[in-house]
Design a protein around this motif. Sequence first.
Motif, mmCIF file in Angstrom:
data_model
loop_
_atom_site.group_PDB
_atom_site.id
_atom_site.type_symbol
_atom_site.label_atom_id
_atom_site.label_comp_id
_atom_site.label_asym_id
_atom_site.label_seq_id
_atom_site.Cartn_x
_atom_site.Cartn_y
_atom_site.Cartn_z
ATOM 1 N N VAL A 15 1.148 -1.310 0.006
ATOM 2 C CA VAL A 15 -0.051 0.190 0.019
ATOM 3 C C VAL A 15 0.876 1.215 -0.041
ATOM 4 O O VAL A 15 0.703 1.997 -0.767
ATOM 5 N N ALA A 16 2.013 1.309 0.794
ATOM 6 C CA ALA A 16 2.623 2.388 0.852
ATOM 7 C C ALA A 16 3.532 2.779 -0.486
ATOM 8 O O ALA A 16 3.600 3.908 -0.729
ATOM 9 N N GLY A 205 -10.472 -9.624 7.215
ATOM 10 C CA GLY A 205 -8.889 -8.984 6.981
ATOM 11 C C GLY A 205 -8.454 -9.126 5.526
ATOM 12 O O GLY A 205 -9.040 -9.618 4.526
ATOM 13 N N ALA A 206 -7.271 -8.794 5.430
ATOM 14 C CA ALA A 206 -6.729 -8.609 4.312
ATOM 15 C C ALA A 206 -5.330 -9.230 3.936
ATOM 16 O O ALA A 206 -4.458 -9.489 5.046
ATOM 17 N N ASP A 207 -4.924 -9.829 2.568
ATOM 18 C CA ASP A 207 -3.390 -10.410 2.488
ATOM 19 C C ASP A 207 -2.868 -9.311 1.415
ATOM 20 O O ASP A 207 -3.581 -9.179 0.064
ATOM 21 N N ASP A 208 -1.972 -8.825 1.970
ATOM 22 C CA ASP A 208 -1.054 -7.978 1.145
ATOM 23 C C ASP A 208 0.013 -8.556 0.187
ATOM 24 O O ASP A 208 0.884 -7.949 -0.364
ATOM 25 N N GLN A 209 -0.085 -9.980 0.287
ATOM 26 C CA GLN A 209 0.750 -10.712 -0.807
ATOM 27 C C GLN A 209 0.011 -11.306 -1.659
ATOM 28 O O GLN A 209 0.673 -12.468 -2.314
ATOM 29 N N ALA A 210 -0.926 -10.806 -2.014
ATOM 30 C CA ALA A 210 -1.680 -11.299 -3.061
ATOM 31 C C ALA A 210 -1.137 -11.516 -4.524
ATOM 32 O O ALA A 210 -1.344 -12.300 -5.252
ATOM 33 N N PRO A 218 1.031 -5.092 -7.704
ATOM 34 C CA PRO A 218 0.358 -5.946 -6.691
ATOM 35 C C PRO A 218 -0.706 -5.439 -6.156
ATOM 36 O O PRO A 218 -0.860 -4.064 -5.998
ATOM 37 N N ALA A 219 -1.588 -6.197 -5.782
ATOM 38 C CA ALA A 219 -3.111 -6.028 -4.995
ATOM 39 C C ALA A 219 -3.216 -6.431 -3.769
ATOM 40 O O ALA A 219 -2.345 -7.270 -3.434
ATOM 41 N N VAL A 220 -4.208 -6.218 -2.919
ATOM 42 C CA VAL A 220 -4.572 -6.817 -1.819
ATOM 43 C C VAL A 220 -5.883 -7.531 -1.811
ATOM 44 O O VAL A 220 -6.818 -7.187 -2.416
ATOM 45 N N ASP A 221 -5.634 -8.868 -1.661
ATOM 46 C CA ASP A 221 -7.034 -9.788 -1.384
ATOM 47 C C ASP A 221 -7.904 -9.319 -0.117
ATOM 48 O O ASP A 221 -7.104 -9.287 1.034
ATOM 49 N N SER A 222 -9.281 -9.491 -0.130
ATOM 50 C CA SER A 222 -9.781 -9.027 0.846
ATOM 51 C C SER A 222 -10.693 -10.319 1.086
ATOM 52 O O SER A 222 -11.382 -11.116 0.325
#
Length: 232
Positions: A15-16, A205-210, A218-222
């Motif tokens: 995200v950053a 919750g979320a996975d930032d290693q999707a 790179p994206a985030v899985d919810s």
Amino acid sequence: MKLLRDNALERSSVVANCQMNRQRTLTGSNGYAKELGLNPLDVLLGRAGAKVRWLDLCCGEGKALMEAAQIVYGQGLDDKFEIVGVDLVAPPSPSEPGVSCVRLIRASLTGWLPTGRFDLITCVHGLHYLGDKLAVVLRAASWLADDGQFVANLDLNNIKLAVGRVASRVVAKELRQVGLEYDSRRKLVHCSRRIEAQLPFRYCGADDQAGPNYTRQPAVDSYYDSEIGFPM
């Protein structure tokens, strides 16, 4: 898998380091008009009223918003527009002539609330980096004027059940049940009226290693639990 809550997700490197909206323009090869399938300025100029309001979620540095402001300023209409952008890295609101109708807010969408209703709400590729994507979609739809318009990029492949299954078909169906449309080809969620609704999903919750999604970034899985059954 350890799922991240919102405060940890917002500090994650995925995200950053996201640069997708930092310098995105209003038009052009990767501009708002191309990514959303509509030019926000055309929508706003087509609406009558004493004050037209546009809210852009995940606005980055707000370059597209300031471009729109400069155009309406050149037409002598800037006093009839209010343009608001929200982002974790939003810079201070500009004060120079030509963009005075723009207000940029540095905030997390997890808890931020607007004042008043909006004629247009957009989110260009910002949902890819949020945890509870479905909650943001529903909140945005509820912030519209009665005949307002909401449109955002959303990849349903980044929404999964807590057991790890992609839930795209069921989520698309449930979105349509409450009045939101989903374009699976263009990966856009949209509506043309104010909607206040709930969906039968509980955010886990979320996975930032999707890894990358259709944007090749790179994206985030919810992850969600569901109150409804899913076909095998």
